[in-house]
Design a protein around this motif. Structure first.
Motif, PDB file in Angstrom:
ATOM      1  N   UNK A  53     -57.714 -31.922 -62.652  1.00 53.08           N
ATOM      2  CA  UNK A  53     -57.008 -32.028 -61.378  1.00 53.08           C
ATOM      3  C   UNK A  53     -55.852 -33.022 -61.510  1.00 53.08           C
ATOM      4  N   UNK A  78     -50.482 -33.898 -61.868  1.00 51.07           N
ATOM      5  CA  UNK A  78     -51.475 -33.095 -61.158  1.00 51.07           C
ATOM      6  C   UNK A  78     -51.387 -31.655 -61.643  1.00 51.07           C
ATOM      7  N   UNK A  80     -52.794 -27.413 -60.906  1.00 50.26           N
ATOM      8  CA  UNK A  80     -53.426 -26.445 -60.025  1.00 50.26           C
ATOM      9  C   UNK A  80     -54.758 -26.021 -60.646  1.00 50.26           C
ATOM     10  N   UNK A  85     -49.143 -26.848 -64.282  1.00 55.41           N
ATOM     11  CA  UNK A  85     -48.734 -28.195 -63.889  1.00 55.41           C
ATOM     12  C   UNK A  85     -48.180 -28.220 -62.475  1.00 55.41           C
ATOM     13  N   UNK A  86     -48.475 -29.300 -61.758  1.00 58.51           N
ATOM     14  CA  UNK A  86     -48.017 -29.409 -60.376  1.00 58.51           C
ATOM     15  C   UNK A  86     -46.937 -30.445 -60.219  1.00 58.51           C
ATOM     16  N   UNK A  87     -47.331 -31.659 -59.943  1.00 59.78           N
ATOM     17  CA  UNK A  87     -46.376 -32.737 -59.710  1.00 59.78           C
ATOM     18  C   UNK A  87     -46.553 -33.818 -60.769  1.00 59.78           C
ATOM     19  N   UNK A  89     -45.773 -37.975 -61.385  1.00 64.01           N
ATOM     20  CA  UNK A  89     -45.372 -39.268 -60.834  1.00 64.01           C
ATOM     21  C   UNK A  89     -45.106 -40.211 -61.996  1.00 64.01           C
ATOM     22  N   UNK A 111     -41.321 -39.189 -58.157  1.00 67.64           N
ATOM     23  CA  UNK A 111     -42.218 -38.033 -58.082  1.00 67.64           C
ATOM     24  C   UNK A 111     -41.367 -36.792 -58.289  1.00 67.64           C
ATOM     25  N   UNK A 113     -41.340 -32.352 -59.326  1.00 70.67           N
ATOM     26  CA  UNK A 113     -42.073 -31.131 -59.602  1.00 70.67           C
ATOM     27  C   UNK A 113     -42.062 -30.893 -61.112  1.00 70.67           C
ATOM     28  N   UNK A 115     -41.221 -28.493 -62.883  1.00 68.75           N
ATOM     29  CA  UNK A 115     -40.022 -27.857 -63.430  1.00 68.75           C
ATOM     30  C   UNK A 115     -38.772 -28.707 -63.229  1.00 68.75           C
ATOM     31  N   UNK A 117     -37.170 -29.346 -60.583  1.00 65.67           N
ATOM     32  CA  UNK A 117     -36.201 -28.864 -59.597  1.00 65.67           C
ATOM     33  C   UNK A 117     -36.107 -29.765 -58.373  1.00 65.67           C
ATOM     34  N   UNK A 118     -37.172 -30.475 -58.048  1.00 64.32           N
ATOM     35  CA  UNK A 118     -37.178 -31.346 -56.878  1.00 64.32           C
ATOM     36  C   UNK A 118     -37.767 -32.691 -57.262  1.00 64.32           C
ATOM     37  N   UNK A 148     -35.033 -22.873 -58.857  1.00 63.88           N
ATOM     38  CA  UNK A 148     -35.419 -23.636 -60.042  1.00 63.88           C
ATOM     39  C   UNK A 148     -34.260 -23.766 -61.011  1.00 63.88           C
TER      40      UNK A 148
END
Lengths: 154, 198
Positions: A53, A78, A80, A85-87, A89, A111, A113, A115, A117-118, A148
């Motif tokens: 997780x 993090x 899914x 891969x999620x986020x 930090x 923090x 994403x 990829x 992108x954000x 993306x």
């Protein structure tokens, strides 16, 4: 997930100070009592207990009294339930409460994403491992791209 | 964001931008503090929240958003308390909107994009020509349509003067062609029509 230690592979692949953790050594230790390349993994509740997780890692971890670790070059990832891969930090440093699963720092944090992108940046943060909540206390700045980023293959 | 009421010399109809959107696609959200759920990607921004989007600037005291997956589109935003939105369309016309709450949704169904922004709580939309109040006021950012319930519209300039600058015949009074028929709608303050602003 009330107890952050339940699913935590606090199996620290880490390997801090021998007198603190008699675990398998997967990180390089030095003579001053801290460890390099430390990581701590938390797994999902069943039925996804085989999936990570979150993974907390750092370039360096130094133990402090009270079960605290001072971590340099923090990286928290993090995932899914499907392993994607999620986020991510990132912070230059933080204090990680091993017992309660809490990481905090008055310093800068980023923090993003997976990829790229954000992203969100801010100063001062608190991360609760039990519920995966991240509090940023000051100067929050977010940038969200509608599409993306293109991969260049470079 | 093209809040275009009474634009084009008196056409009282919301219009969408005729030109393609600017290339910039980044949306910035700044605030004093924030809480992120790293599992659900749900974010709550608090304190002096400012949203800078290619089409709109928004400020409020609290904003909730879901961070998109893999750089996708933000599909749900809720702005609370002292919501202020400003936009400039491709013709340079500015539109100012205020409300207590604004909800933005983004959905694509069967290839059709819907981007409604619902303003509630002292909702008001204002541009150079009119001031519109209603409960709620719904603006579809994708289509440019603007609808309101219990609306009240105030024209800032004489309607005939506005029409005089266009090729519209008098019988094509725009008020008969819009979602805001002041004559037929109960509760509309007719006396305010064609009156200068206070």
């Amino acid at each position: 997930m009330n107890n952050p230690l339940n699913n935590t592979g606090l199996v620290f692949s880490l390997l801090l100070v021998p007198e603190f953790f008699a675990a398998t050594v997967c990180a390089q230790q030095n003579t001053t009592g801290h460890a390099n390349d430390f990581s701590s993994v938390e797994y999902f509740e069943p039925p996804h207990q085989q999936q990570m997780e979150s993974r907390l890692s750092g370039a360096e971890a130094r133990p402090e009294p009270g079960g605290m670790l001072v971590i340099q070059q923090l990286r928290l990832e993090t995932f899914d339930t499907n392993g994607a891969p999620g986020l991510i930090v990132k912070a230059p440093h933080c204090v990680y409460d091993v017992v309660h699963g809490v990481a905090s720092s008055p310093g800068h944090l980023r923090l993003e994403t997976a990829d790229g992108s954000s992203h969100v940046e801010g100063d001062g943060f608190l991360w609760l491992q039990a519920n995966q909540k991240l509090y940023i206390s000051n100067n929050v700045q977010s940038a969200i791209e509608a599409e993306p980023k293109k991969k260049t293959g470079l | 964001m093209a809040w275009l009421i009474l634009a084009g010399g008196g056409c009282l109809q919301a219009q969408t931008n005729a030109l393609p959107a600017p290339a910039r696609t980044q949306t910035r959200i700044d605030s004093e503090s924030a809480v992120f759920d790293l599992t659900s990607r749900h974010a709550i921004y608090r304190g002096n929240v400012r949203v800078d989007d290619p089409k709109i600037k928004l400020s409020c005291e609290e904003l909730t958003a879901d961070l998109p997956q893999s750089g996708g589109h933000v599909d749900h935003l809720v702005a609370l308390t002292n919501v202020v939105m400003d936009s400039v369309d491709d013709k340079g016309q500015t539109t100012h909107a205020t409300s207590d709450k604004a909800i933005y949704d983004y959905k694509v169904v069967n290839g059709v994009t819907n981007e409604p922004i619902t303003l509630t709580g002292n909702a008001k939309v204002e541009n150079a020509q009119v001031i519109l109040t209603g409960e709620p006021i719904i603006y579809n950012r994708a289509t440019g349509s603007l609808t309101a319930t219990n609306q009240h519209m105030i024209f800032k300039q004489n309607l005939a003067s506005a029409l005089a600058s266009t090729n519209l015949p008098v019988e094509n009074l725009p008020v008969e062609k819009t979602n805001f028929p002041p004559v037929a709608t109960p509760g509309v303050d007719k006396s305010s029509i064609n009156q200068p602003p206070p």
